[in-house]
Design a protein around this motif. Structure first.
Motif, PDB file in Angstrom:
ATOM      1  N   GLU A 177      -4.340  -9.626   0.617  1.00  0.00           N
ATOM      2  CA  GLU A 177      -5.398  -9.579   1.800  1.00  0.00           C
ATOM      3  C   GLU A 177      -5.881 -10.867   2.049  1.00  0.00           C
ATOM      4  O   GLU A 177      -6.369 -11.051   3.103  1.00  0.00           O
ATOM      5  N   MET A 212     -11.041  -5.019   3.442  1.00  0.00           N
ATOM      6  CA  MET A 212     -10.187  -4.632   2.285  1.00  0.00           C
ATOM      7  C   MET A 212     -10.346  -5.513   0.987  1.00  0.00           C
ATOM      8  O   MET A 212     -10.266  -4.939  -0.156  1.00  0.00           O
ATOM      9  N   MET A 257      -9.921  -6.620   9.121  1.00  0.00           N
ATOM     10  CA  MET A 257      -9.547  -5.521   7.995  1.00  0.00           C
ATOM     11  C   MET A 257      -9.192  -6.349   6.773  1.00  0.00           C
ATOM     12  O   MET A 257      -9.500  -5.462   5.725  1.00  0.00           O
ATOM     13  N   HIS A 269     -11.540  -3.669  -2.309  1.00  0.00           N
ATOM     14  CA  HIS A 269     -10.703  -3.698  -3.678  1.00  0.00           C
ATOM     15  C   HIS A 269     -11.529  -4.587  -4.799  1.00  0.00           C
ATOM     16  O   HIS A 269     -11.305  -4.119  -5.846  1.00  0.00           O
ATOM     17  N   ALA A 278      -3.659   1.774   9.034  1.00  0.00           N
ATOM     18  CA  ALA A 278      -4.669   0.970   9.573  1.00  0.00           C
ATOM     19  C   ALA A 278      -4.309  -0.269   9.963  1.00  0.00           C
ATOM     20  O   ALA A 278      -4.349  -0.677  11.184  1.00  0.00           O
ATOM     21  N   CYS A 279      -3.515  -0.947   8.987  1.00  0.00           N
ATOM     22  CA  CYS A 279      -2.989  -2.148   9.267  1.00  0.00           C
ATOM     23  C   CYS A 279      -1.617  -2.384   9.857  1.00  0.00           C
ATOM     24  O   CYS A 279      -1.343  -3.416  10.736  1.00  0.00           O
ATOM     25  N   LEU A 307      -5.507   7.836   0.504  1.00  0.00           N
ATOM     26  CA  LEU A 307      -6.075   6.747   0.755  1.00  0.00           C
ATOM     27  C   LEU A 307      -5.213   5.597   0.867  1.00  0.00           C
ATOM     28  O   LEU A 307      -5.543   4.576   1.861  1.00  0.00           O
ATOM     29  N   MET A 308      -4.341   5.338  -0.036  1.00  0.00           N
ATOM     30  CA  MET A 308      -3.583   4.260   0.169  1.00  0.00           C
ATOM     31  C   MET A 308      -2.515   4.313   1.484  1.00  0.00           C
ATOM     32  O   MET A 308      -2.310   3.312   2.361  1.00  0.00           O
ATOM     33  N   MET A 347      -4.794   3.286   4.329  1.00  0.00           N
ATOM     34  CA  MET A 347      -4.911   1.841   4.389  1.00  0.00           C
ATOM     35  C   MET A 347      -3.869   0.842   5.120  1.00  0.00           C
ATOM     36  O   MET A 347      -3.861   0.214   5.961  1.00  0.00           O
ATOM     37  N   HIS A 353       0.849  -1.262  -0.014  1.00  0.00           N
ATOM     38  CA  HIS A 353      -0.127  -0.080   0.154  1.00  0.00           C
ATOM     39  C   HIS A 353       0.706   1.295   0.000  1.00  0.00           C
ATOM     40  O   HIS A 353       0.490   2.319  -0.521  1.00  0.00           O
TER      41      HIS A 353
END
Length: 160
Positions: free
Chosen positions: A140, A87, A83, A91, A60-61, A53-54, A57, A37
């Motif tokens: 993911e 995702m 999560m 996606h 968040a992980c 946004l990337m 993401m 990401h």
């Protein structure tokens, strides 16, 4: 008779921590997703909202992946699982929805000479956007599968 974590209140080892290799593998793949990401954020730097946004993401992980790697907290594994599936859904919608980003590929890449060169000598668009999103979906799904394995194995360790 085996002593379990429930029978021995002095046993402070997390059940996920006892899962060992699967927990570390799950964290490693999640960290790979964070890196993917971040790379995609760099690739989308021309469109600031996509880049942000990337990065969001990835951010968040990161805490959960690091927590699973260091301490193997069960809650962090559950969050990684949720999560990762979220995702995958996001996606997949972006990839498969009518009028989605998947329409930007329009077939083959064409002649290598026609690809625009970047300032650092790399090739912009060497991997199509739908293909890179599909790679992220697969990554993911791997995180979700490994997190499920860790959760299942941690329950088995407690029950023994």
């Amino acid at each position: 008779m085996a002593i379990t974590a429930a029978a021995d209140p002095g046993n402070r080892v997390s059940p996920v921590r006892r899962a060992g290799f699967p927990a570390r593998l799950c964290a490693a793949v999640a960290l790979g997703s964070v890196g993917a990401h971040a790379w995609m954020a760099w690739e989308h730097r021309g469109v600031p909202w996509e880049s942000a946004l990337m990065l969001l993401m990835a951010a968040a992980c990161l805490p959960c992946a690091v927590s699973v790697w260091r301490r193997g907290h069960e809650r962090a594994v559950q969050l990684l699982f949720g999560m990762a599936l979220a995702m995958v859904a996001v996606h997949a919608v972006l990839l498969l929805a009518p009028g989605s980003m998947a329409g930007h590929g329009h077939g083959g890449m064409g002649d290598m000479a026609s690809l625009p060169a970047m300032a650092d000598g790399g090739l912009a668009g060497a991997v199509s956007q739908p293909a890179s999103m599909l790679y992220i979906v697969v990554l993911e799904l791997a995180v979700a599968m490994l997190a499920a394995w860790v959760m299942r194995r941690s329950r088995t360790c407690v029950a023994d």
